[in-house]
Scaffold this active site. Structure first.
Site, short mmCIF file in Angstrom:
data_model
loop_
_atom_site.label_atom_id
_atom_site.label_comp_id
_atom_site.label_asym_id
_atom_site.label_seq_id
_atom_site.Cartn_x
_atom_site.Cartn_y
_atom_site.Cartn_z
N ASP A 12 0.89 -1.16 0.00
CA ASP A 12 0.00 0.00 0.00
C ASP A 12 0.92 1.21 0.00
O ASP A 12 1.64 1.45 0.97
CB ASP A 12 -0.87 -0.05 1.27
CG ASP A 12 -1.69 1.23 1.47
OD1 ASP A 12 -1.53 2.18 0.68
OD2 ASP A 12 -2.49 1.25 2.42
N TYR A 229 1.86 0.38 15.36
CA TYR A 229 0.81 0.15 14.37
C TYR A 229 1.07 0.98 13.12
O TYR A 229 1.20 2.19 13.19
CB TYR A 229 -0.56 0.52 14.96
CG TYR A 229 -1.65 0.32 13.94
CD1 TYR A 229 -2.02 -0.97 13.57
CD2 TYR A 229 -2.25 1.39 13.31
CE1 TYR A 229 -2.98 -1.17 12.61
CE2 TYR A 229 -3.22 1.19 12.35
CZ TYR A 229 -3.58 -0.10 12.00
OH TYR A 229 -4.53 -0.29 11.04
N LYS A 232 -2.76 -2.65 8.72
CA LYS A 232 -2.78 -4.11 8.67
C LYS A 232 -1.98 -4.60 7.47
O LYS A 232 -1.50 -3.81 6.66
CB LYS A 232 -4.22 -4.61 8.62
CG LYS A 232 -4.85 -4.70 9.99
CD LYS A 232 -4.33 -5.88 10.82
CE LYS A 232 -4.96 -5.86 12.20
NZ LYS A 232 -4.28 -6.67 13.19
#
Ligand code: F6R
Ligand code: MG
Ligand code: MG
Length: 365
Positions: A12, A229, A232
């Site tokens: 991404d 984080y 995902k």
């Protein structure tokens, strides 16, 4: 036919809009790079694919897995796409490129990859799955069904060449170790682990009598690399089929049930994994729900004949409806588990900073 390698490398590098899709300008840049790599002889063939905000380079070549030239090409391609993403103000431009410079291969650098080297069979049907808003363990459930569950794959019962079962390689992502389970003899042992998909992830499946993979998944988890984080991991996998392997229909059948996976909204919610045609691969509601596309190819001397958009089929409409109903049901839990992930998994998100602020206000009881 000599051995060929199939490499699926994904990242991404910027979303359009938010985290829902990919801007056409990024697609164009990606195609230009792939075209050139084929002309230069690095690749036999390629297909540019995507799901949600993730772009996948599906490539065939002769250089083997974890090859420096192939991985460098993917890194350079994602870097060039990132420049375009910045130019167009795309959201999270370059987000999966976790390091400043490429060295060696992509392990630990952010982009996900699934690769296998195979001796191409006279006819080699392969299904490539790409998922968004979830994590590598999302493949555990369908892979278990495909190669170990006779209620899914009748071939395990009635095809003598499948009757002996398969071997599953399972990674422990936290313990950084791996184990091989033999199906069906060790089914109960394996289910203890793969039923916890946030930690234990099926990485390869092999026949009983050969070390050539019949299925391979991407297994990187970004938070383990970045220590925080960063979104995902939106996994990919490739599954070979037919002639002693699950039929195409047996490979696709597990997705007729949209099982619950982790990764929806802020990587912090469970949601149904909805099978969709490529027209519908744009997670929008509450940044989701998570979705999966299936691209079918016939390999011919390394050429990727395809893709066929396998989940565009009407027979997945009920699965989609079930996914939408499950999404409604889960959403009504709002910030409560089991829609929200359990606390230990939230530790890798922005949750610890909220906890930290309050820690001095807790009094002993
Ligand atoms: C991205 C994802 C999204 C984002 C959310 C918040 O993979 O799942 O749900 O986590 O859109 O993004 P930020 O924190 O960048 O505003
Ligand atoms: Mg994103
Ligand atoms: Mg994504």
């Amino acid at each position: 036919m000599a051995e060929i390698t199939l490499s699926i490398i994904k990242a991404d590098v910027g979303g359009f809009v938010g985290h829902s899709d990919v801007h056409p300008a990024l697609r164009d840049k990606c195609s230009d790079c792939l075209d050139k790599a084929k002309k230069d002889g690095l690749l036999i063939d390629f297909c540019r694919a995507e799901v949600g905000d993730d772009i996948a380079l599906i490539m065939t070549h002769k250089k083997g897995i974890e090859n420096e030239e192939i991985h460098r090409f993917a890194w350079d391609t994602f870097t060039k796409m990132t420049d375009v993403a910045k130019e167009y103000g795309q959201y999270g431009a370059g987000q999966d490129l976790l390091v400043d410079a490429f060295s060696g291969n992509l392990k630990g650098m952010g982009p996900g990859f699934a690769e296998m080297t195979i001796e191409e069979r006279p006819s080699e049907p392969i299904i490539i799955f790409l998922a968004d808003k979830t994590e590598p363990g999302a493949w555990n459930f369908p892979l278990y069904k495909m190669f170990a569950d006779p209620f899914n794959t009748i071939g395990l019962v009635i095809d003598p060449s499948m009757h002996d079962g398969f071997r599953y390689e399972v990674l422990d992502l936290i313990g950084e170790r791996k184990i091989i389970f033999s199906m069906p003899e060790e089914m109960y042992d394996m289910l203890v682990f793969i039923g916890s998909p946030s930690r234990y992830v099926i990485s390869h499946i092999f026949r009983k009598n050969s070390d050539e993979p019949v299925a391979v998944t991407s297994t990187q988890r970004l938070f383990l690399m970045a220590g925080r984080y960063v979104g995902k991991d939106d996994p990919v996998m490739a599954v070979r089929s037919q002639s002693g392997l699950p039929a195409v229909g047996e490979v696709l059948e597990p997705f007729s049930f949209p099982h619950a996976v982790a990764g929806w909204m802020r990587g912090s919610h469970h949601g149904p994994l909805m099978p969709v045609g490529t027209e519908d691969d744009t997670p929008t509601r509450f940044d989701g729900p998570p979705r999966v596309v299936a691209l079918g190819f016939q390999l011919k001397e390394g050429n990727l004949i395809g893709p066929r958009d396998m989940f565009a089929d009407k027979s997945y409409d009920n699965a989609r409806q079930m996914a939408l109903d499950a999404a409604d049901y889960l959403r009504r839990h709002g910030p409560f588990e089991p829609h929200r992930l359990p606390l230990d998994e939230m530790e890798y998100t922005t949750m610890p900073s909220v906890m930290k602020k309050l820690k001095d206000r807790f009094k002993p009881v």
